[in-house]
Structure formats: structure tokens, C-alpha cells
Design a protein around this motif. Structure first.
Motif, PDB file in Angstrom:
ATOM      1  N   ARG A 193       0.845  -1.195   0.000  1.00 36.92           N
ATOM      2  CA  ARG A 193       0.000   0.000   0.000  1.00 36.92           C
ATOM      3  C   ARG A 193       0.880   1.245   0.000  1.00 36.92           C
ATOM      4  O   ARG A 193       1.866   1.322   0.733  1.00 36.92           O
ATOM      5  CB  ARG A 193      -0.905   0.023   1.234  1.00 36.92           C
ATOM      6  CG  ARG A 193      -1.792   1.274   1.306  1.00 36.92           C
ATOM      7  CD  ARG A 193      -2.641   1.281   2.567  1.00 36.92           C
ATOM      8  NE  ARG A 193      -3.678   0.269   2.542  1.00 36.92           N
ATOM      9  CZ  ARG A 193      -4.836   0.401   1.906  1.00 36.92           C
ATOM     10  NH1 ARG A 193      -5.102   1.508   1.236  1.00 36.92           N
ATOM     11  NH2 ARG A 193      -5.733  -0.548   1.943  1.00 36.92           N
ATOM     12  N   HIS A 213      -5.591   9.745  -2.370  1.00 34.21           N
ATOM     13  CA  HIS A 213      -5.921   8.315  -2.243  1.00 34.21           C
ATOM     14  C   HIS A 213      -4.707   7.545  -1.739  1.00 34.21           C
ATOM     15  O   HIS A 213      -3.596   8.074  -1.665  1.00 34.21           O
ATOM     16  CB  HIS A 213      -6.437   7.737  -3.566  1.00 34.21           C
ATOM     17  CG  HIS A 213      -5.410   7.625  -4.650  1.00 34.21           C
ATOM     18  ND1 HIS A 213      -5.488   6.731  -5.688  1.00 34.21           N
ATOM     19  CD2 HIS A 213      -4.257   8.301  -4.849  1.00 34.21           C
ATOM     20  CE1 HIS A 213      -4.465   6.865  -6.479  1.00 34.21           C
ATOM     21  NE2 HIS A 213      -3.695   7.810  -6.002  1.00 34.21           N
ATOM     22  N   SER A 214      -4.968   6.297  -1.374  1.00 32.67           N
ATOM     23  CA  SER A 214      -3.935   5.417  -0.856  1.00 32.67           C
ATOM     24  C   SER A 214      -4.051   4.080  -1.577  1.00 32.67           C
ATOM     25  O   SER A 214      -4.683   3.143  -1.070  1.00 32.67           O
ATOM     26  CB  SER A 214      -4.110   5.239   0.662  1.00 32.67           C
ATOM     27  OG  SER A 214      -3.163   4.326   1.171  1.00 32.67           O
ATOM     28  N   PRO A 215      -3.488   3.957  -2.776  1.00 35.69           N
ATOM     29  CA  PRO A 215      -3.666   2.730  -3.558  1.00 35.69           C
ATOM     30  C   PRO A 215      -2.957   1.536  -2.930  1.00 35.69           C
ATOM     31  O   PRO A 215      -1.894   1.674  -2.315  1.00 35.69           O
ATOM     32  CB  PRO A 215      -3.035   3.095  -4.907  1.00 35.69           C
ATOM     33  CG  PRO A 215      -2.082   4.193  -4.617  1.00 35.69           C
ATOM     34  CD  PRO A 215      -2.668   4.959  -3.476  1.00 35.69           C
ATOM     35  N   GLN A 216      -3.555   0.365  -3.137  1.00 35.78           N
ATOM     36  CA  GLN A 216      -2.962  -0.884  -2.647  1.00 35.78           C
ATOM     37  C   GLN A 216      -2.961  -1.905  -3.774  1.00 35.78           C
ATOM     38  O   GLN A 216      -3.998  -2.159  -4.409  1.00 35.78           O
ATOM     39  CB  GLN A 216      -3.740  -1.441  -1.454  1.00 35.78           C
ATOM     40  CG  GLN A 216      -3.116  -2.713  -0.885  1.00 35.78           C
ATOM     41  CD  GLN A 216      -3.767  -3.168   0.400  1.00 35.78           C
ATOM     42  OE1 GLN A 216      -4.929  -2.821   0.677  1.00 35.78           O
ATOM     43  NE2 GLN A 216      -3.039  -3.927   1.211  1.00 35.78           N
ATOM     44  N   SER A 249      -6.245  -1.161  -6.055  1.00 29.40           N
ATOM     45  CA  SER A 249      -7.535  -0.573  -5.690  1.00 29.40           C
ATOM     46  C   SER A 249      -7.298   0.601  -4.759  1.00 29.40           C
ATOM     47  O   SER A 249      -6.244   0.720  -4.121  1.00 29.40           O
ATOM     48  CB  SER A 249      -8.437  -1.617  -5.022  1.00 29.40           C
ATOM     49  OG  SER A 249      -7.816  -2.127  -3.852  1.00 29.40           O
ATOM     50  N   ASP A 250      -8.297   1.498  -4.720  1.00 30.12           N
ATOM     51  CA  ASP A 250      -8.299   2.594  -3.754  1.00 30.12           C
ATOM     52  C   ASP A 250      -9.745   2.861  -3.368  1.00 30.12           C
ATOM     53  O   ASP A 250     -10.641   2.074  -3.719  1.00 30.12           O
ATOM     54  CB  ASP A 250      -7.586   3.843  -4.314  1.00 30.12           C
ATOM     55  CG  ASP A 250      -8.251   4.390  -5.575  1.00 30.12           C
ATOM     56  OD1 ASP A 250      -9.412   4.005  -5.860  1.00 30.12           O
ATOM     57  OD2 ASP A 250      -7.622   5.197  -6.273  1.00 30.12           O
ATOM     58  N   ARG A 251      -9.997   3.956  -2.683  1.00 25.73           N
ATOM     59  CA  ARG A 251     -11.352   4.189  -2.182  1.00 25.73           C
ATOM     60  C   ARG A 251     -12.360   4.444  -3.305  1.00 25.73           C
ATOM     61  O   ARG A 251     -13.573   4.425  -3.077  1.00 25.73           O
ATOM     62  CB  ARG A 251     -11.342   5.378  -1.216  1.00 25.73           C
ATOM     63  CG  ARG A 251     -10.955   6.699  -1.861  1.00 25.73           C
ATOM     64  CD  ARG A 251     -10.875   7.819  -0.845  1.00 25.73           C
ATOM     65  NE  ARG A 251     -10.465   9.080  -1.441  1.00 25.73           N
ATOM     66  CZ  ARG A 251     -11.281   9.906  -2.070  1.00 25.73           C
ATOM     67  NH1 ARG A 251     -12.563   9.591  -2.156  1.00 25.73           N
ATOM     68  NH2 ARG A 251     -10.844  11.025  -2.609  1.00 25.73           N
ATOM     69  N   ASN A 261      -1.291   7.595   1.922  1.00 23.71           N
ATOM     70  CA  ASN A 261      -2.198   8.582   1.346  1.00 23.71           C
ATOM     71  C   ASN A 261      -1.418   9.765   0.760  1.00 23.71           C
ATOM     72  O   ASN A 261      -0.492  10.291   1.379  1.00 23.71           O
ATOM     73  CB  ASN A 261      -3.167   9.086   2.414  1.00 23.71           C
ATOM     74  CG  ASN A 261      -4.383   9.747   1.804  1.00 23.71           C
ATOM     75  OD1 ASN A 261      -5.138   9.103   1.065  1.00 23.71           O
ATOM     76  ND2 ASN A 261      -4.579  11.017   2.083  1.00 23.71           N
TER      77      ASN A 261
END
Length: 214
Positions: free
Chosen positions: A138, A178-181, A158-160, A141
Motif C-alpha cells: 500500500r 488516495h492510498s492505492p494498494q 484498488s483505492d477508495r 495517502n
């Protein structure tokens, strides 16, 4: 099948050849994966051809054709373009920017799960690069400073706002955070086109932001 696509206006600009170079690369890479957008582009080009044919002919000088042929004759013959030596993993528009192996790129590793590298900066100031996230990793943010376009090349994340897979074309504005993982089962490789490096907004931002300016 890709789920995220360029805005119709971007396809129109791409068809007209008026995209900024970095955007053009991203759209071209997406088209490699997306039959829906290839069909839309084909229809746009057909429409443009019809409109062009309907234009009234413009008068030209009697010597224009002879002048054009003379100019062609004086131009040196273009050298044959070398065949890309990449592993055929990537669309042609991207492969042209890559060395034989991705290991030859100048990767920066601002954090354990993320590597970034810059491929080019176009004449409009857009930075074209690659992001590589470890499986399940991850990214903290962060906020975009200007427009950012990402095209997933391998794996997914994915992110929010959603989940993204191979070929997806994701647009973010300077207002987005956002905080992509990355997906848990494989690493994720992403083409990125940005107006400026991202800015981490979490508690480690003041430490890591300088490394994201690569």
C-alpha cells in the motif's frame, strides 16, 4: 476487459493528433488493451475523413506540386527505425521508451513497497514514468499536484474509488487524495503521466516527499 477509459474528449483529441505527447502515449497504451475504445476511435477517424472530404478545395499556386516534389527529393532518406528490443511485454508506444530490460531503468525506491522511475518529460511539461508496487503493498495517502493519468500494465490495484486491472485508464485531478494498494497475488506495474510528482499527506510525508521528485 478494461473498466476505466479515457474521456471522449481525449479520444477526439487523440484522433485529431492534438493531444499533449504524454497524454497521447497513455491513450495509445490504453487502446492496446481496449477493443471498445479502438472501435470508438475508428468511428471518429471515419467521421473526420468524411468531414475532410466535404471541405471546399483551397486554391494553391501552380508551382506548388513541383515545389513539393523538389523538397522531397532534397530531403535525406529516413533511416530505418530499429526494432524494439523489449520483451514484447508492452504496447509499442511504451516499448519505444524502454531499454531492453526494465532492470536497466534508474529506479528510485522511496518506500519498501514502491519503486518509481521517470521515462521522459514531454515538451508540455508532463512527466511520463513507471510505478511498481509489490504485491499487497500500500502506498501512503497522497495528493496529486495537477492532473495524473495512470494506465495499469500488469497486475492491479484498488483505492477508495474503485478497483483497476490491466489496461484501465485512471484520471485523477489535483484535488484527489488516495492510498492505492496492489492486489495481493501479484506485483502491479503502472504507466503514469503527471503534471508534477505526488505529495504524501501522512505523517511520513516530510521525510518521503523529496524522494518522490525523481
Amino acid at each position: 476487459m478494461t473498466q476505466w477509459h479515457p474521456h471522449p474528449d481525449q479520444l477526439v483529441e487523440f484522433a485529431a493528433g492534438s493531444c499533449r505527447p504524454g497524454i497521447s502515449i497513455a491513450v495509445s497504451v490504453h487502446l492496446h488493451y481496449c477493443s471498445r475504445c479502438r472501435q470508438a476511435l475508428s468511428e471518429l477517424e471515419s467521421t473526420s475523413a468524411v468531414l475532410f472530404e466535404q471541405q471546399a478545395p483551397a486554391p494553391v499556386a501552380d508551382t506548388a506540386f513541383a515545389s513539393l516534389m523538389d523538397r522531397i527529393a532534397r530531403e535525406p532518406a529516413p533511416a530505418a527505425a530499429p526494432e524494439p528490443q523489449t520483451e514484447q511485454r508492452f504496447p509499442r508506444a511504451l516499448a519505444a521508451l524502454l531499454p531492453e530490460s526494465l532492470d536497466e531503468l534508474d529506479w528510485k525506491q522511496p518506500m519498501k513497497n514502491l519503486r518509481v522511475t521517470r521515462l521522459m518529460k514531454d515538451d508540455s511539461g508532463l512527466i511520463v514514468g513507471l510505478h511498481h508496487m509489490k504485491a499487497g503493498g500500500r502506498v501512503p495517502n497522497h495528493q496529486h499536484r495537477g492532473e495524473e493519468i495512470s494506465v495499469v500494465l500488469e497486475g492491479g490495484f484498488s483505492d477508495r474509488l474503485g478497483s483497476y486491472g490491466e489496461g484501465d485508464f485512471i484520471r485523477r485531478s489535483g484535488r484527489d487524495t488516495h492510498s492505492p494498494q496492489a492486489d495481493a497475488h501479484e506485483d502491479c506495474l503502472i504507466l503514469s503521466v503527471v503534471e508534477a510528482p505526488v505529495k504524501l499527506t501522512g505523517p511520513l510525508g516530510w521525510i518521503l516527499n523529496p524522494f518522490l521528485k525523481a
